[in-house]
Design a protein around this motif. Structure first.
Motif, PDB file in Angstrom:
ATOM      1  N   ALA A   1     -19.801   0.263  33.490  1.00 49.51           N
ATOM      2  CA  ALA A   1     -19.639   1.197  34.608  1.00 49.51           C
ATOM      3  C   ALA A   1     -19.564   2.645  34.140  1.00 49.51           C
ATOM      4  O   ALA A   1     -19.973   3.551  34.858  1.00 49.51           O
ATOM      5  CB  ALA A   1     -18.390   0.840  35.411  1.00 49.51           C
ATOM      6  N   ASP A   2     -19.081   2.866  32.931  1.00 48.44           N
ATOM      7  CA  ASP A   2     -18.931   4.223  32.414  1.00 48.44           C
ATOM      8  C   ASP A   2     -20.200   4.775  31.762  1.00 48.44           C
ATOM      9  O   ASP A   2     -20.218   5.925  31.329  1.00 48.44           O
ATOM     10  CB  ASP A   2     -17.783   4.271  31.410  1.00 48.44           C
ATOM     11  CG  ASP A   2     -18.049   3.408  30.187  1.00 48.44           C
ATOM     12  OD1 ASP A   2     -18.727   2.370  30.323  1.00 48.44           O
ATOM     13  OD2 ASP A   2     -17.578   3.757  29.094  1.00 48.44           O
ATOM     14  N   ASP A   3     -21.266   3.957  31.702  1.00 50.99           N
ATOM     15  CA  ASP A   3     -22.504   4.391  31.052  1.00 50.99           C
ATOM     16  C   ASP A   3     -23.695   3.922  31.893  1.00 50.99           C
ATOM     17  O   ASP A   3     -24.264   2.867  31.646  1.00 50.99           O
ATOM     18  CB  ASP A   3     -22.574   3.810  29.635  1.00 50.99           C
ATOM     19  CG  ASP A   3     -23.684   4.401  28.792  1.00 50.99           C
ATOM     20  OD1 ASP A   3     -24.697   4.862  29.358  1.00 50.99           O
ATOM     21  OD2 ASP A   3     -23.540   4.385  27.555  1.00 50.99           O
ATOM     22  N   PRO A   4     -24.052   4.699  32.920  1.00 50.15           N
ATOM     23  CA  PRO A   4     -25.122   4.279  33.837  1.00 50.15           C
ATOM     24  C   PRO A   4     -26.454   3.989  33.146  1.00 50.15           C
ATOM     25  O   PRO A   4     -27.169   3.075  33.541  1.00 50.15           O
ATOM     26  CB  PRO A   4     -25.266   5.462  34.795  1.00 50.15           C
ATOM     27  CG  PRO A   4     -24.016   6.240  34.669  1.00 50.15           C
ATOM     28  CD  PRO A   4     -23.485   5.988  33.289  1.00 50.15           C
ATOM     29  N   GLU A   5     -26.760   4.739  32.111  1.00 49.59           N
ATOM     30  CA  GLU A   5     -28.021   4.507  31.403  1.00 49.59           C
ATOM     31  C   GLU A   5     -28.004   3.168  30.681  1.00 49.59           C
ATOM     32  O   GLU A   5     -28.955   2.381  30.777  1.00 49.59           O
ATOM     33  CB  GLU A   5     -28.269   5.636  30.405  1.00 49.59           C
ATOM     34  CG  GLU A   5     -29.604   5.514  29.703  1.00 49.59           C
ATOM     35  CD  GLU A   5     -29.844   6.649  28.724  1.00 49.59           C
ATOM     36  OE1 GLU A   5     -30.926   6.627  28.122  1.00 49.59           O
ATOM     37  OE2 GLU A   5     -28.985   7.521  28.560  1.00 49.59           O
ATOM     38  N   LEU A   6     -26.938   2.866  29.987  1.00 48.34           N
ATOM     39  CA  LEU A   6     -26.816   1.596  29.282  1.00 48.34           C
ATOM     40  C   LEU A   6     -26.777   0.439  30.276  1.00 48.34           C
ATOM     41  O   LEU A   6     -27.381  -0.611  30.041  1.00 48.34           O
ATOM     42  CB  LEU A   6     -25.552   1.612  28.418  1.00 48.34           C
ATOM     43  CG  LEU A   6     -25.573   0.760  27.166  1.00 48.34           C
ATOM     44  CD1 LEU A   6     -26.719   1.138  26.250  1.00 48.34           C
ATOM     45  CD2 LEU A   6     -24.247   0.893  26.430  1.00 48.34           C
ATOM     46  N   ARG A   7     -26.088   0.651  31.396  1.00 50.33           N
ATOM     47  CA  ARG A   7     -26.038  -0.372  32.439  1.00 50.33           C
ATOM     48  C   ARG A   7     -27.440  -0.674  32.965  1.00 50.33           C
ATOM     49  O   ARG A   7     -27.817  -1.839  33.128  1.00 50.33           O
ATOM     50  CB  ARG A   7     -25.124   0.081  33.582  1.00 50.33           C
ATOM     51  CG  ARG A   7     -24.962  -0.980  34.668  1.00 50.33           C
ATOM     52  CD  ARG A   7     -23.988  -0.533  35.744  1.00 50.33           C
ATOM     53  NE  ARG A   7     -24.473   0.644  36.441  1.00 50.33           N
ATOM     54  CZ  ARG A   7     -23.832   1.808  36.525  1.00 50.33           C
ATOM     55  NH1 ARG A   7     -22.669   1.977  35.948  1.00 50.33           N
ATOM     56  NH2 ARG A   7     -24.356   2.823  37.180  1.00 50.33           N
ATOM     57  N   ALA A   8     -28.242   0.348  33.184  1.00 52.62           N
ATOM     58  CA  ALA A   8     -29.614   0.148  33.673  1.00 52.62           C
ATOM     59  C   ALA A   8     -30.449  -0.629  32.659  1.00 52.62           C
ATOM     60  O   ALA A   8     -31.228  -1.518  33.032  1.00 52.62           O
ATOM     61  CB  ALA A   8     -30.259   1.492  33.973  1.00 52.62           C
ATOM     62  N   VAL A   9     -30.274  -0.320  31.390  1.00 51.09           N
ATOM     63  CA  VAL A   9     -31.018  -1.041  30.351  1.00 51.09           C
ATOM     64  C   VAL A   9     -30.602  -2.516  30.344  1.00 51.09           C
ATOM     65  O   VAL A   9     -31.444  -3.418  30.316  1.00 51.09           O
ATOM     66  CB  VAL A   9     -30.793  -0.403  28.962  1.00 51.09           C
ATOM     67  CG1 VAL A   9     -31.388  -1.273  27.856  1.00 51.09           C
ATOM     68  CG2 VAL A   9     -31.397   0.993  28.919  1.00 51.09           C
ATOM     69  N   ALA A  10     -29.306  -2.770  30.370  1.00 57.79           N
ATOM     70  CA  ALA A  10     -28.802  -4.150  30.334  1.00 57.79           C
ATOM     71  C   ALA A  10     -29.261  -4.940  31.559  1.00 57.79           C
ATOM     72  O   ALA A  10     -29.656  -6.100  31.439  1.00 57.79           O
ATOM     73  CB  ALA A  10     -27.282  -4.160  30.233  1.00 57.79           C
ATOM     74  N   LEU A  11     -29.207  -4.328  32.733  1.00 56.88           N
ATOM     75  CA  LEU A  11     -29.643  -5.021  33.945  1.00 56.88           C
ATOM     76  C   LEU A  11     -31.150  -5.275  33.907  1.00 56.88           C
ATOM     77  O   LEU A  11     -31.619  -6.318  34.378  1.00 56.88           O
ATOM     78  CB  LEU A  11     -29.242  -4.235  35.187  1.00 56.88           C
ATOM     79  CG  LEU A  11     -27.734  -4.192  35.454  1.00 56.88           C
ATOM     80  CD1 LEU A  11     -27.422  -3.252  36.613  1.00 56.88           C
ATOM     81  CD2 LEU A  11     -27.180  -5.581  35.718  1.00 56.88           C
ATOM     82  N   GLY A  12     -31.899  -4.351  33.330  1.00 57.68           N
ATOM     83  CA  GLY A  12     -33.336  -4.573  33.158  1.00 57.68           C
ATOM     84  C   GLY A  12     -33.608  -5.738  32.218  1.00 57.68           C
ATOM     85  O   GLY A  12     -34.495  -6.558  32.467  1.00 57.68           O
ATOM     86  N   MET A  13     -32.843  -5.825  31.146  1.00 61.36           N
ATOM     87  CA  MET A  13     -32.982  -6.952  30.224  1.00 61.36           C
ATOM     88  C   MET A  13     -32.653  -8.262  30.930  1.00 61.36           C
ATOM     89  O   MET A  13     -33.333  -9.275  30.733  1.00 61.36           O
ATOM     90  CB  MET A  13     -32.067  -6.755  29.015  1.00 61.36           C
ATOM     91  CG  MET A  13     -32.491  -5.626  28.111  1.00 61.36           C
ATOM     92  SD  MET A  13     -31.246  -5.178  26.868  1.00 61.36           S
ATOM     93  CE  MET A  13     -31.013  -6.710  25.975  1.00 61.36           C
ATOM     94  N   LEU A  14     -31.620  -8.236  31.750  1.00 61.81           N
ATOM     95  CA  LEU A  14     -31.237  -9.431  32.495  1.00 61.81           C
ATOM     96  C   LEU A  14     -32.346  -9.843  33.458  1.00 61.81           C
ATOM     97  O   LEU A  14     -32.695 -11.025  33.534  1.00 61.81           O
ATOM     98  CB  LEU A  14     -29.931  -9.175  33.250  1.00 61.81           C
ATOM     99  CG  LEU A  14     -29.327 -10.361  33.980  1.00 61.81           C
ATOM    100  CD1 LEU A  14     -28.976 -11.485  33.011  1.00 61.81           C
ATOM    101  CD2 LEU A  14     -28.097  -9.923  34.746  1.00 61.81           C
ATOM    102  N   ARG A  15     -32.929  -8.885  34.174  1.00 56.40           N
ATOM    103  CA  ARG A  15     -34.044  -9.189  35.083  1.00 56.40           C
ATOM    104  C   ARG A  15     -35.216  -9.786  34.320  1.00 56.40           C
ATOM    105  O   ARG A  15     -35.828 -10.755  34.766  1.00 56.40           O
ATOM    106  CB  ARG A  15     -34.498  -7.930  35.816  1.00 56.40           C
ATOM    107  CG  ARG A  15     -33.743  -7.615  37.061  1.00 56.40           C
ATOM    108  CD  ARG A  15     -34.412  -6.526  37.876  1.00 56.40           C
ATOM    109  NE  ARG A  15     -34.674  -5.318  37.091  1.00 56.40           N
ATOM    110  CZ  ARG A  15     -33.796  -4.356  36.870  1.00 56.40           C
ATOM    111  NH1 ARG A  15     -32.582  -4.449  37.374  1.00 56.40           N
ATOM    112  NH2 ARG A  15     -34.113  -3.295  36.161  1.00 56.40           N
ATOM    113  N   ASP A  16     -35.532  -9.200  33.167  1.00 51.10           N
ATOM    114  CA  ASP A  16     -36.634  -9.715  32.356  1.00 51.10           C
ATOM    115  C   ASP A  16     -36.352 -11.134  31.891  1.00 51.10           C
ATOM    116  O   ASP A  16     -37.245 -11.979  31.869  1.00 51.10           O
ATOM    117  CB  ASP A  16     -36.882  -8.819  31.146  1.00 51.10           C
ATOM    118  CG  ASP A  16     -37.451  -7.459  31.525  1.00 51.10           C
ATOM    119  OD1 ASP A  16     -37.889  -7.288  32.697  1.00 51.10           O
ATOM    120  OD2 ASP A  16     -37.451  -6.569  30.660  1.00 51.10           O
TER     121      ASP A  16
END
Length: 70
Positions: A38-53
């Motif tokens: 939650a404290d790192d929106p950029e890292l969160r976006a990367v992780a969620l993208g990895m999860l989607r992939d």
């Protein structure tokens, strides 16, 4: 979205959170990543993208797996 270069500390955090998320039930993974990063929106976006992939890849692989003969 353009991502900034990732230092080794952030990369280790991304890896740890992502792998921990994969150990959870699928319906808990997104929320876990969102909370942990939650404290790192950029890292969160990367992780969620990895999860989607990963979900997309799992879906593709399950479509290609042969059905056992009865």
């Amino acid at each position: 979205m353009i991502y900034s270069p990732m230092d080794s500390k952030r990369h280790r955090r991304l890896e740890a959170v992502y792998l921990d998320a994969l150990s959870l039930a699928p319906n808990e993974q997104h929320g876990f990543i969102a909370r942990e990063l939650a404290d790192d929106p950029e890292l969160r976006a990367v992780a969620l993208g990895m999860l989607r992939d990963n979900v997309a890849l799992d879906s593709l692989v399950s479509l290609e797996e042969p059905t056992p003969a009865a």
